[in-house]
Design an enzyme around this catalytic site. Structure first.
Site, mmCIF file in Angstrom:
data_model
loop_
_atom_site.group_PDB
_atom_site.id
_atom_site.type_symbol
_atom_site.label_atom_id
_atom_site.label_comp_id
_atom_site.label_asym_id
_atom_site.label_seq_id
_atom_site.Cartn_x
_atom_site.Cartn_y
_atom_site.Cartn_z
ATOM 1 N N ASP A 52 -4.101 25.389 56.036
ATOM 2 C CA ASP A 52 -4.650 24.035 56.109
ATOM 3 C C ASP A 52 -5.493 23.747 54.870
ATOM 4 O OD1 ASP A 52 -5.917 21.638 56.740
ATOM 5 O OD2 ASP A 52 -6.221 22.178 58.836
ATOM 6 N N HIS B 88 -2.041 20.363 58.136
ATOM 7 C CA HIS B 88 -3.214 20.065 58.958
ATOM 8 C C HIS B 88 -2.839 19.395 60.273
ATOM 9 C CE1 HIS B 88 -7.338 18.842 59.807
ATOM 10 N NE2 HIS B 88 -6.933 17.587 59.913
ATOM 11 N N SER C 155 -9.579 17.854 64.266
ATOM 12 C CA SER C 155 -10.031 17.549 62.923
ATOM 13 C C SER C 155 -11.497 17.144 62.919
ATOM 14 C CB SER C 155 -9.128 16.477 62.314
ATOM 15 O OG SER C 155 -9.259 16.427 60.931
#
Length: 715
Positions: A612, A657, A526
């Site tokens: 995502d 995600h 991330s």
């Protein structure tokens, strides 16, 4: 939820933010399917892909074996009510009355009641344990449904009392009043009150947030007296409270939001306890004010941490307040404060291996005790109990399981960054540091949103440790390990400081005799991929391989598109390039996607998810295309045969995600990443495993003390 957990959730879990999240480890589940690895670079030959896929299955078998070793350790998926204990297991919630055995377990909820293919996220019991509410998140997106179940007259099979759509947070005020927030996209701005009456359920809007930079959620004080509406941005917060004795009344504002002020509210014995960043250096401290006078002018300081220490969490008990503190080198402590004599602080040192703590309260509201789990990336959870009123306040459950673990070292040290700032490092290793020159090393980094690196137990890391890897965790600026100032020192115009810190950590380890570049890999997910990608652009020679998962790589492109769900809320972390040219120039100077050059990059495995909603897939593809072109140009210019990087894009289906919820899919993904690491670092995983097979039954885990190296290169 504890106070700082509420404040941190602005950027964590299912809240707005591109955050680092480590999958929660669980026992085996039913097998589904495995998606394959897709190459987008001409530099990945069929032979290399075949070798990677050939290794995936052996690693999957090894991972299953590691998970099996730790099936009996404590798990945080259990919680307690006033009359029953509850267990979240697989697709349901089960309960058993105190004093009864496991054979008496009764299922009270199934995920299919929510009519989604999902997993249970949060569970809340009403005050007298008459109704249970739980959110079930869809495995293919981030939306959740809240299922209410009647517990007093439980029937088999049970039917849901009510189902609410798109619920993020929820708390009971009474047995018939539930407050909850709804999630639209990735934003929460509305708070509703659900009133269960004989005539049916009535839902009413009680709060609406107008500022798009603020995220709203509800919480409840530990004594259940108040429900709070917490409105938080990246730099300020505001709290409204609702007295559970009059839940139909309008919320009361505690303190109006003001720039730079972060605070959260707890309640005990007609007093509000405020955790706010009003302490020295604008760090958190505890303040107190009467319930009837909540505004800031009435706040009185009650407790402030000592120099160098920061508050990481807070638990309110009946007569005590317990703080989780982190010392400068990362050592965890518990500070227990009697509410009636706050100057009498008791300090409890936690084991030196402990890196993560997860608290769990007993079911009784008036209890002055609680339990918590301690773990590290390589040490499975151990349950401890804290009872401040006893002569021996800290105790732990039987730890015989862990005597079967090989011995290992936990070492804490510091690295001098470019500007002289000392950056904490945490290492896990089998051999003494002087013997680790030829050991492979996996470096971890995050450095965003003021969040700590996730250092809870991870069986995949245990496998690497057993294979004699060094695991290095770099607590760079931009994260939260050293407090709020540590975050401020690595965000906005200072974001490049995190890159400098990461480079300094890796180089310091090499200079200390730990591993070498051709045996070093970096992993990030991330927002952590921003620092990882920037390091690869600036110092690619430090690494041989990189693992990126759900990576945020096109910061400039994303922050220039306000139509994306997180762009506005993220301005406090990255800046606003649309209205501030300095912000734009700063982002452009480090953005991984916009600083790729023709040079020798490390090999990369990039795992992304097609749906995502937090990290745009277009940015990931753009990065991979630019990187592949640069690598191809560089390799075609080589006059002699040399190392040619492998660039892989592992594009997985789904819109989550945080990776697959299914155990087998998750296991396959981890096995693929391990196979990549061993292939790119040219390691014989069978030989590595044999080095440790004779070490299975050595003495209990060594607890090495924290240390600051005195070698000149650290000064």
């Amino acid at each position: 939820m504890s106070p700082l957990a509420v404040l941190r959730s602005v950027s964590r879990s299912l809240n707005a933010g591109r955050l680092s999240s480590q999958r929660r480890w669980t026992g085996p589940a039913a097998r589904l399917h495995t998606a394959g690895c897709v190459t987008t670079s001409v530099h990945c030959s069929g032979a290399e892909l075949g070798k990677l896929r050939g290794l995936e299955r052996p690693f999957e078998r090894r991972l299953r074996s590691v998970y099996q070793r730790f099936t009996d350790v404590p798990d945080h998926a259990a919680f307690q009510g006033s009359r029953h204990a509850y267990i979240v297991e697989g697709c349901g919630i089960f309960r058993v009355a105190y004093g009864e055995g496991e054979q008496d377990l009764v299922q009270v909820l199934r995920t299919d009641w929510a009519a989604v293919d999902g997993t249970i996220q949060k569970v809340r019991l009403s005050p007298t344990e008459s109704v249970l509410a739980a959110t079930v998140k869809n495995n293919h997106c981030e939306e959740a449904r809240c299922v209410l179940v009647q517990l007093e007259q439980l029937t088999i099979p049970q039917k849901p009392l009510l189902i609410l759509d798109k619920v993020f947070s929820f708390e009971w005020a009474t047995d018939d009043v539930l407050f909850y927030t709804t999630q639209e996209g990735l934003q929460c701005r509305h708070v509703f009150r659900l009133h269960l009456t004989d005539a049916g359920a009535q839902s009413m809007l009680v709060y609406k947030e107008k500022d798009p930079e603020f995220f709203v959620e509800v919480s409840r004080s530990k004594d259940h007296r108040i429900v709070t509406v917490n409105c938080s941005s990246k730099s300020s917060s505001e709290v409204w409270m609702i007295d559970s004795r009059s839940p139909l009344s309008h919320p009361t504002l505690v303190q109006p939001r003001q720039p730079g002020l972060l605070y959260h509210v707890e309640h005990s014995d007609s007093q509000l306890y405020i955790l706010a960043n009003t302490g020295p250096g604008h760090e958190y401290q505890l303040l107190r004010t009467p319930f009837t006078s909540p505004a800031m002018q009435h706040w009185e300081p009650t407790f402030s941490p000592g120099p160098g220490a920061v508050i990481k969490d807070m638990e309110m008990l009946q007569d005590h307040c317990v703080f989780t503190m982190r010392e400068p080198l990362g050592q965890l402590q518990l500070h227990t404060i009697p509410l009636k004599a706050p100057n009498h602080v008791t300090i409890l040192q936690l084991p030196s291996w402990a890196c993560a703590i997860e608290t769990q309260r007993f079911g009784m509201v008036d209890s002055d005790a609680f339990s918590f789990l301690l773990s590290s990336p390589v040490h499975p959870p151990v349950r401890y109990h804290l009872s401040p009123t006893r002569k021996q306040p800290l105790s732990q459950e039987d730890d015989l399981q862990h005597t079967l673990l090989p011995e290992y070292h936990t070492t804490r040290l510091q690295a001098p960054s470019q500007d002289g700032t000392m950056v904490p490092l945490t290492l896990f290793h089998m051999q003494p540091l002087p013997d680790m020159r030829e050991a492979p090393m996996l470096v971890h980094v995050y450095g965003a949103y003021g969040l700590d690196l996730n250092m809870g137990f991870c069986p995949e890391k245990r496998l690497l440790l057993d294979d004699n890897w060094v695991l290095a965790y770099c607590h760079v600026r931009g994260g939260g390990e050293c407090g709020l100032a540590w975050h401020s020192a690595g965000r906005l115009q200072f974001k490049k400081k995190g890159v400098e810190d990461l480079s300094a950590c890796i180089q310091t380890l090499f200079q200390s005799g730990v591993s070498r570049p051709t045996l070093t890999a970096l992993t990030a997910r991330s927002a952590g991929a921003v620092l990882a990608g920037a390091l690869c652009n600036k110092h690619p020679q430090l690494l041989r391989a990189v693992l990126l998962q759900a990576p945020f790589l096109d910061v400039l492109g994303t922050m220039q598109d306000p139509s994306l769900p997180l762009t506005i809320e993220e301005r406090g972390e990255w800046g606003d390039p649309l209205i501030d040219s300095q912000h734009r120039d700063n982002i452009a100077s480090y953005c991984p996607c916009h600083n790729i050059s023709t040079q020798l990059y490390p090999s990369m495995l990039i795992t992304a998810y097609s749906g995502d909603s937090r990290v745009p897939l277009s940015g990931v593809k753009n990065y991979v295309e630019r990187l592949s072109k640069a690598v191809q140009t560089y390799s075609s210019s080589l006059c002699t045969k040399g190392h040619i990087p492998t660039i892989l894009l592992d594009l997985q289906p789904g819109g989550d995600h945080f990776g697959p919820e299914d155990f087998d899919q998750s296991l396959s993904e981890s096995a693929r990443q391990l196979a990549f690491l061993y292939t790119m670092l040219e390691l014989d995983y069978k030989g590595a495993r044999q080095k440790t097979t004779g070490r299975r039954k050595k003495k209990k885990t060594i607890e090495t003390l924290s240390l600051t190296p005195v070698d000149p290169l650290f000064s």
